[in-house]
Write a protein that holds these residues in place. Structure first.
Motif, PDB file in Angstrom:
ATOM      1  N   ARG A  67      27.926  88.256  57.789  1.00  0.00           N
ATOM      2  CA  ARG A  67      27.994  88.888  56.472  1.00  0.00           C
ATOM      3  C   ARG A  67      27.067  90.106  56.410  1.00  0.00           C
ATOM      4  O   ARG A  67      27.422  91.139  55.825  1.00  0.00           O
ATOM      5  N   ILE A  68      25.880  89.983  56.996  1.00  0.00           N
ATOM      6  CA  ILE A  68      24.971  91.129  57.044  1.00  0.00           C
ATOM      7  C   ILE A  68      25.597  92.272  57.836  1.00  0.00           C
ATOM      8  O   ILE A  68      25.512  93.443  57.445  1.00  0.00           O
ATOM      9  N   PRO A 113      25.660  94.853  54.479  1.00  0.00           N
ATOM     10  CA  PRO A 113      24.253  94.474  54.296  1.00  0.00           C
ATOM     11  C   PRO A 113      23.701  94.765  52.903  1.00  0.00           C
ATOM     12  O   PRO A 113      22.652  94.216  52.538  1.00  0.00           O
ATOM     13  N   LYS A 114      24.378  95.566  52.091  1.00  0.00           N
ATOM     14  CA  LYS A 114      23.784  96.039  50.837  1.00  0.00           C
ATOM     15  C   LYS A 114      23.441  94.927  49.849  1.00  0.00           C
ATOM     16  O   LYS A 114      22.374  94.963  49.227  1.00  0.00           O
ATOM     17  N   GLU A 171      20.285  93.370  51.053  1.00  0.00           N
ATOM     18  CA  GLU A 171      19.206  94.360  50.979  1.00  0.00           C
ATOM     19  C   GLU A 171      18.637  94.411  49.560  1.00  0.00           C
ATOM     20  O   GLU A 171      17.422  94.478  49.362  1.00  0.00           O
ATOM     21  N   LYS A 172      19.521  94.385  48.572  1.00  0.00           N
ATOM     22  CA  LYS A 172      19.080  94.395  47.175  1.00  0.00           C
ATOM     23  C   LYS A 172      18.241  93.167  46.859  1.00  0.00           C
ATOM     24  O   LYS A 172      17.182  93.268  46.217  1.00  0.00           O
ATOM     25  N   LEU A 173      18.684  92.004  47.334  1.00  0.00           N
ATOM     26  CA  LEU A 173      17.929  90.771  47.095  1.00  0.00           C
ATOM     27  C   LEU A 173      16.597  90.795  47.831  1.00  0.00           C
ATOM     28  O   LEU A 173      15.575  90.341  47.295  1.00  0.00           O
ATOM     29  N   PRO A 184      14.525  96.883  59.701  1.00  0.00           N
ATOM     30  CA  PRO A 184      13.304  96.132  59.360  1.00  0.00           C
ATOM     31  C   PRO A 184      13.417  95.278  58.106  1.00  0.00           C
ATOM     32  O   PRO A 184      12.792  94.223  58.025  1.00  0.00           O
ATOM     33  N   LEU A 185      14.206  95.706  57.116  1.00  0.00           N
ATOM     34  CA  LEU A 185      14.285  94.941  55.871  1.00  0.00           C
ATOM     35  C   LEU A 185      14.980  93.604  56.071  1.00  0.00           C
ATOM     36  O   LEU A 185      14.529  92.567  55.561  1.00  0.00           O
TER      37      LEU A 185
END
Length: 224
Positions: free
Chosen positions: A130-131, A135-136, A139-141, A166-167
């Motif tokens: 899923r990432i 990924p967005k 990323e928000k979470l 990195p995130l």
């Protein structure tokens, strides 16, 4: 009604840690029932009620741990747990590889959060897929988690599965995932307002819970 834990609860948990044997427990069993078991259940019931009012669609059941360890899995430890918890989760038959909310009390800390504690490799492969696809949302979470008081935990793979940046790297390369907040045994632990603290934490974590729950509906990726 939950009125907060007491110093006697903390004292009992320290006691069972250093006197983990049947004779000591039987001598102090009433302390366990009065100061640990009953308040823990009251807390769980009141937090469950808040979650049911705010998010009835989650269908969460309360499960309160027992103090007795599984005799088949003692591995040299005593027969009693020195930390106890409750979880809010889907019914047991549907719980495998699914996330759950939790609260835990130990002699030196209390903790609450949410996690997927025993996921199958397929579940974590679905997360990575899923990432890779989009990924967005995560990323928000992940950004929202920063400064929230909750931290990402869980066993990591010795050999990384990939590098999405990195995130999301810490999310991508774990065998299990939990979002945890640890506190010292002071302050709100001894107050009725602990119900609000835990329930508010669970409400904050709801989008993370739903993200992990949704993985069950994803098709298994070819690469595990």
């Amino acid at each position: 009604m939950f009125q907060g834990f007491s110093q006697q609860a903390v004292d009992f948990l320290w006691g069972i840690r250093f006197n983990n044997e049947r004779s000591w427990f039987l001598e102090h069993k009433q302390e366990y029932l009065t100061y640990v078991a009953e308040p823990l259940r009251q807390l769980g019931e009141e937090v469950q009620q808040v979650m049911e009012e705010k998010s009835p669609e989650l269908g969460l059941n309360l499960h309160v741990s027992r103090i007795y360890r599984d005799a088949r899995r003692l591995h040299g430890r005593g027969p009693y747990k020195d930390h106890l918890w409750f979880t809010l989760r889907r019914p047991k038959e549907r719980w495998v590889s699914l996330p759950a909310f939790y609260f835990e009390i130990a002699p030196e800390y209390y903790s609450f959060g949410m996690g997927c504690y025993d996921p199958t490799p397929v579940t974590m492969a679905k997360l990575r897929a899923r990432i890779d696809r989009d990924p967005k949302p995560l990323e928000k979470l992940a950004r929202k988690l920063e400064g929230s008081g909750f931290v990402l935990e869980g066993e990591q793979y010795k050999r990384p599965k990939g590098d999405p940046g990195p995130l999301l790297y810490p999310w991508y390369n774990r065998k299990s995932i939990s979002l945890t907040r640890d506190e010292n045994c002071e302050g709100l632990l001894f107050q009725p307002e602990l119900v609000q603290q835990v329930a508010q934490g669970f409400c904050f974590l709801k989008p993370y819970y739903e993200y992990l729950m949704d993985l069950a509906g994803d098709a298994p990726p070819e690469r595990i």
